[in-house]
Motif scaffolding. Structure first.
Motif, PDB file in Angstrom:
ATOM      1  N   VAL A   1     -42.661 -11.859 -24.490  1.00 57.37           N
ATOM      2  CA  VAL A   1     -43.242 -10.537 -23.906  1.00 57.37           C
ATOM      3  C   VAL A   1     -44.094 -10.688 -22.663  1.00 57.37           C
ATOM      4  CG1 VAL A   1     -44.459  -8.457 -24.144  1.00 57.37           C
ATOM      5  CG2 VAL A   1     -42.922  -9.285 -25.817  1.00 57.37           C
ATOM      6  N   MET A   2     -45.202 -11.813 -22.878  1.00 58.19           N
ATOM      7  CA  MET A   2     -46.194 -12.026 -21.943  1.00 58.19           C
ATOM      8  C   MET A   2     -45.591 -12.492 -20.713  1.00 58.19           C
ATOM      9  SD  MET A   2     -49.416 -11.494 -22.598  1.00 58.19           S
ATOM     10  CE  MET A   2     -49.351 -11.832 -20.834  1.00 58.19           C
ATOM     11  N   ALA A   3     -44.226 -13.143 -20.531  1.00 61.01           N
ATOM     12  CA  ALA A   3     -43.807 -13.497 -19.388  1.00 61.01           C
ATOM     13  C   ALA A   3     -43.312 -12.452 -18.672  1.00 61.01           C
ATOM     14  CB  ALA A   3     -42.415 -14.309 -19.525  1.00 61.01           C
ATOM     15  N   ARG A   4     -42.979 -11.332 -19.074  1.00 62.65           N
ATOM     16  CA  ARG A   4     -42.594 -10.120 -18.343  1.00 62.65           C
ATOM     17  C   ARG A   4     -43.724  -9.324 -17.781  1.00 62.65           C
ATOM     18  NH1 ARG A   4     -39.935  -7.631 -14.642  1.00 62.65           N
ATOM     19  NH2 ARG A   4     -39.238  -5.687 -15.084  1.00 62.65           N
ATOM     20  N   VAL A   5     -44.725  -9.438 -18.659  1.00 61.92           N
ATOM     21  CA  VAL A   5     -45.983  -8.827 -18.275  1.00 61.92           C
ATOM     22  C   VAL A   5     -46.703  -9.701 -17.223  1.00 61.92           C
ATOM     23  CG1 VAL A   5     -48.375  -8.385 -19.159  1.00 61.92           C
ATOM     24  CG2 VAL A   5     -46.386  -8.034 -20.764  1.00 61.92           C
ATOM     25  N   VAL A   6     -46.656 -10.709 -17.248  1.00 63.31           N
ATOM     26  CA  VAL A   6     -47.415 -11.517 -16.153  1.00 63.31           C
ATOM     27  C   VAL A   6     -46.287 -11.417 -14.990  1.00 63.31           C
ATOM     28  CG1 VAL A   6     -47.552 -14.198 -15.322  1.00 63.31           C
ATOM     29  CG2 VAL A   6     -48.215 -13.425 -17.844  1.00 63.31           C
ATOM     30  N   GLU A   7     -45.339 -11.356 -14.888  1.00 65.90           N
ATOM     31  CA  GLU A   7     -44.237 -11.026 -13.875  1.00 65.90           C
ATOM     32  C   GLU A   7     -44.614  -9.889 -13.169  1.00 65.90           C
ATOM     33  OE1 GLU A   7     -39.629 -10.410 -12.804  1.00 65.90           O
ATOM     34  OE2 GLU A   7     -40.335 -11.090 -15.063  1.00 65.90           O
ATOM     35  N   LEU A   8     -44.800  -8.811 -13.983  1.00 66.04           N
ATOM     36  CA  LEU A   8     -45.050  -7.501 -13.218  1.00 66.04           C
ATOM     37  C   LEU A   8     -46.468  -7.355 -12.663  1.00 66.04           C
ATOM     38  CD1 LEU A   8     -43.384  -5.337 -16.468  1.00 66.04           C
ATOM     39  CD2 LEU A   8     -42.612  -5.374 -13.956  1.00 66.04           C
ATOM     40  N   ALA A   9     -47.352  -7.832 -13.438  1.00 65.85           N
ATOM     41  CA  ALA A   9     -48.941  -7.922 -13.083  1.00 65.85           C
ATOM     42  C   ALA A   9     -48.738  -8.602 -11.510  1.00 65.85           C
ATOM     43  CB  ALA A   9     -49.574  -8.602 -13.802  1.00 65.85           C
ATOM     44  N   ARG A  10     -47.854  -9.719 -11.388  1.00 62.75           N
ATOM     45  CA  ARG A  10     -47.821 -10.738 -10.109  1.00 62.75           C
ATOM     46  C   ARG A  10     -47.658  -9.829  -9.214  1.00 62.75           C
ATOM     47  NH1 ARG A  10     -44.798 -14.293 -11.671  1.00 62.75           N
ATOM     48  NH2 ARG A  10     -46.244 -15.648 -12.451  1.00 62.75           N
ATOM     49  N   GLU A  11     -46.429  -8.903  -9.471  1.00 69.73           N
ATOM     50  CA  GLU A  11     -45.799  -7.979  -8.542  1.00 69.73           C
ATOM     51  C   GLU A  11     -46.843  -6.930  -8.012  1.00 69.73           C
ATOM     52  OE1 GLU A  11     -42.530  -6.301 -10.247  1.00 69.73           O
ATOM     53  OE2 GLU A  11     -41.419  -8.111 -10.108  1.00 69.73           O
ATOM     54  N   ASN A  12     -47.705  -6.573  -8.686  1.00 79.39           N
ATOM     55  CA  ASN A  12     -48.884  -5.563  -8.387  1.00 79.39           C
ATOM     56  C   ASN A  12     -50.036  -6.285  -8.002  1.00 79.39           C
ATOM     57  OD1 ASN A  12     -47.392  -3.102  -9.144  1.00 79.39           O
ATOM     58  ND2 ASN A  12     -47.959  -3.923 -11.320  1.00 79.39           N
ATOM     59  N   GLY A  13     -50.055  -7.748  -7.655  1.00 78.32           N
ATOM     60  CA  GLY A  13     -51.145  -8.429  -7.082  1.00 78.32           C
ATOM     61  C   GLY A  13     -52.313  -9.019  -8.043  1.00 78.32           C
ATOM     62  N   TYR A  14     -51.963  -9.115  -9.268  1.00 76.23           N
ATOM     63  CA  TYR A  14     -52.803  -9.811 -10.129  1.00 76.23           C
ATOM     64  C   TYR A  14     -52.167 -10.891 -10.647  1.00 76.23           C
ATOM     65  CZ  TYR A  14     -55.418 -10.443 -14.564  1.00 76.23           C
ATOM     66  OH  TYR A  14     -56.210 -11.054 -15.523  1.00 76.23           O
ATOM     67  N   VAL A  15     -52.843 -12.190 -10.504  1.00 72.20           N
ATOM     68  CA  VAL A  15     -52.501 -13.455 -10.871  1.00 72.20           C
ATOM     69  C   VAL A  15     -53.806 -13.899 -11.350  1.00 72.20           C
ATOM     70  CG1 VAL A  15     -51.449 -15.590 -10.150  1.00 72.20           C
ATOM     71  CG2 VAL A  15     -50.842 -13.665  -9.067  1.00 72.20           C
ATOM     72  N   PRO A  16     -53.720 -14.290 -12.805  1.00 77.35           N
ATOM     73  CA  PRO A  16     -54.761 -14.871 -13.089  1.00 77.35           C
ATOM     74  C   PRO A  16     -54.809 -16.426 -13.276  1.00 77.35           C
ATOM     75  CG  PRO A  16     -53.479 -14.177 -15.067  1.00 77.35           C
ATOM     76  CD  PRO A  16     -53.053 -13.633 -13.713  1.00 77.35           C
ATOM     77  N   ASP A  17     -55.696 -17.057 -13.724  1.00 77.01           N
ATOM     78  CA  ASP A  17     -55.763 -18.648 -13.660  1.00 77.01           C
ATOM     79  C   ASP A  17     -55.011 -19.068 -14.841  1.00 77.01           C
ATOM     80  OD1 ASP A  17     -57.212 -18.782 -11.293  1.00 77.01           O
ATOM     81  OD2 ASP A  17     -59.092 -18.526 -12.359  1.00 77.01           O
ATOM     82  N   HIS A  18     -54.907 -18.493 -15.984  1.00 80.48           N
ATOM     83  CA  HIS A  18     -54.212 -19.179 -17.137  1.00 80.48           C
ATOM     84  C   HIS A  18     -53.981 -17.879 -18.143  1.00 80.48           C
ATOM     85  CE1 HIS A  18     -53.015 -22.201 -19.906  1.00 80.48           C
ATOM     86  NE2 HIS A  18     -53.675 -21.697 -20.619  1.00 80.48           N
ATOM     87  N   VAL A  19     -52.944 -18.290 -18.787  1.00 80.71           N
ATOM     88  CA  VAL A  19     -52.378 -17.222 -19.767  1.00 80.71           C
ATOM     89  C   VAL A  19     -52.232 -17.767 -21.238  1.00 80.71           C
ATOM     90  CG1 VAL A  19     -50.753 -15.549 -20.400  1.00 80.71           C
ATOM     91  CG2 VAL A  19     -51.406 -15.767 -17.759  1.00 80.71           C
ATOM     92  N   VAL A  20     -52.600 -17.077 -22.140  1.00 78.02           N
ATOM     93  CA  VAL A  20     -52.208 -17.641 -23.659  1.00 78.02           C
ATOM     94  C   VAL A  20     -51.687 -16.511 -24.339  1.00 78.02           C
ATOM     95  CG1 VAL A  20     -53.197 -18.725 -25.668  1.00 78.02           C
ATOM     96  CG2 VAL A  20     -54.066 -19.466 -23.493  1.00 78.02           C
ATOM     97  N   ALA A  21     -50.464 -16.729 -24.873  1.00 79.03           N
ATOM     98  CA  ALA A  21     -49.745 -15.857 -25.812  1.00 79.03           C
ATOM     99  C   ALA A  21     -50.239 -16.141 -27.258  1.00 79.03           C
ATOM    100  CB  ALA A  21     -48.419 -15.717 -25.702  1.00 79.03           C
ATOM    101  N   THR A  22     -50.103 -15.011 -28.052  1.00 80.15           N
ATOM    102  CA  THR A  22     -50.618 -15.126 -29.436  1.00 80.15           C
ATOM    103  C   THR A  22     -49.705 -16.033 -30.181  1.00 80.15           C
ATOM    104  OG1 THR A  22     -51.054 -13.819 -31.624  1.00 80.15           O
ATOM    105  CG2 THR A  22     -48.917 -13.343 -30.251  1.00 80.15           C
ATOM    106  N   ASP A  23     -48.541 -16.315 -29.752  1.00 82.02           N
ATOM    107  CA  ASP A  23     -47.729 -17.212 -30.655  1.00 82.02           C
ATOM    108  C   ASP A  23     -47.613 -18.857 -30.083  1.00 82.02           C
ATOM    109  OD1 ASP A  23     -46.244 -16.718 -28.242  1.00 82.02           O
ATOM    110  OD2 ASP A  23     -44.192 -16.293 -29.589  1.00 82.02           O
TER     111      ASP A  23
END
Length: 275
Positions: free
Chosen positions: A135-157
Motif C-alpha cells: 500500500v505504501m508504494a501506491r501512497v508514495v507514488e501519489l504523493a510524488r505526483e503531488n510534489g512530496y518526496v521524503p528522504d526515506h519510507v518505512v512500511a509497517t511490514d
C-alpha cells in the motif's frame, strides 16, 4: 571520546495519513468498515478509528478483540474471530485499500510549505506508516505526483514489530544516517505513533485536528465553531495524555515553530527523555 548531546534537530520522522496526506485520515478507517461488512459484520467508523496507527493486521485483531465486535462476528460466523479469521479480513482489506487509496491521497493544506521549512532548517525527512509496503508504494507514488518526496519510507511490514514499538522510527534513523535519536522529532496523529517516537527516544509532536482523533474533512475543520473546536482540542489532548507527546498542534502547518522551540531546548541542554 565523550558523549556530545545534540544541539539541533537533524530529522523529522513523519506519519502519512492524517499527518501529511488524507486530512481526517479517511482512507484506512473507511476500508476497515467495508472489509468487515463483506463478512456480514457491522463496524462503525468510530470503532474502526480506535486502534488507528497500528499495523493493519494488528488493527483488525484489536477490533476483533472488542467484545461487541467479537459477538457480532460470532452471530454471523458461529465463532469469535480467530487469527485465521483476522487474516481473512486482512486479505480482503488489502485490495480494497489499494483500490481506494487514491480517493484520499490529497496533501494536507500547507504540508508542502511546512516540509520545505523543515528542510530549510537543515532537517532530513523520514516517514513511516501503519500501511504495509504494497500500500505504501501506491501512497508514495501519489504523493510524488503531488510534489512530496521524503528522504526515506518505512512500511509497517518492513520491521519485526510495528507501532507502538520503535522499530520504524529507528529504521529511519539508521537509513538517514542520524547520529542521535534525541536529534529527531516524531510527528503523528495517533497514540501508537506518539508512543513509537517516545519509545525511540525522540521528541514527539501530536497533531490534534488533521487526523484520526478529530476525523473531519479539512472544510469541516475550517467551518467548526470556535467553541466546538476548543472542546475537541481538549478531548483529543486527553486522548494523547498517556502517550505523553512533548507538543500538541492542530496540523503540520504549525510544525516549523515547534522545530524552533525544540532546537532552543536542545541548545539549552534539554533532552526528550527528561521531559
Amino acid at each position: 571520546m565523550d558523549y556530545q548531546q545534540p544541539s539541533r534537530l537533524q530529522a523529522a520522522i513523519l506519519d502519512w495519513a492524517g499527518t501529511v496526506v488524507d486530512f481526517g485520515s479517511f482512507a484506512p478507517t473507511q476500508i476497515f468498515v467495508e472489509a468487515f461488512a463483506e463478512f456480514g459484520v457491522q463496524v462503525s467508523l468510530e470503532e474502526a478509528r480506535g486502534p488507528m496507527g497500528m499495523g493493519k493486521w494488528d488493527h483488525i485483531r484489536t477490533l476483533c478483540n472488542i467484545p461487541e465486535i467479537a459477538e457480532r462476528y460470532r452471530a454471523v460466523c458461529g465463532r469469535t474471530p480467530t487469527d485465521a479469521d483476522v487474516s481473512a479480513i486482512y486479505e480482503r482489506f488489502m485490495p480494497l485499500q489499494i483500490e481506494k487509496i487514491a480517493e484520499h491521497s490529497a496533501l494536507i493544506p500547507g504540508a508542502l510549505d511546512a516540509i520545505a521549512s523543515l528542510r530549510d532548517k537543515g532537517l532530513k525527512v523520514g516517514t513511516c506508516s501503519g500501511y504495509p509496503a504494497v500500500v505504501m508504494a501506491r501512497v508514495v507514488e501519489l504523493a510524488r505526483e503531488n510534489g512530496y518526496v521524503p528522504d526515506h519510507v518505512v512500511a509497517t511490514d518492513e520491521v519485526p514489530n510495528g507501532r507502538p514499538h520503535p522499530a520504524q522510527s529507528l529504521a529511519n534513523v539508521i537509513a538517514l544516517g542520524i547520529n542521535d535519536v534525541a536529534a529527531c522529532v516524531k510527528v503523528d496523529n495517533t497514540w501508537p505513533g506518539i508512543l513509537e517516537g517516545r519509545s525511540a527516544g525522540m521528541w514527539t509532536v501530536a497533531l490534534t485536528c488533521s487526523g484520526n482523533a478529530l476525523g473531519l474533512t479539512y472544510q469541516q475543520f475550517k467551518n467548526l465553531p470556535q467553541d466546538k473546536l476548543e472542546a475537541a482540542r481538549g478531548r483529543i489532548s486527553q486522548m494523547f495524555e498517556g502517550a505523553r507527546p512533548h507538543y500538541l498542534i492542530d496540523t503540520i502547518t504549525d510544525l516549523p515553530a515547534v522545530i524552533d522551540a525544540i532546537n532552543a531546548r536542545l541548545a539549552r541542554g534539554e533532552m526528550p527523555q527528561s521531559n
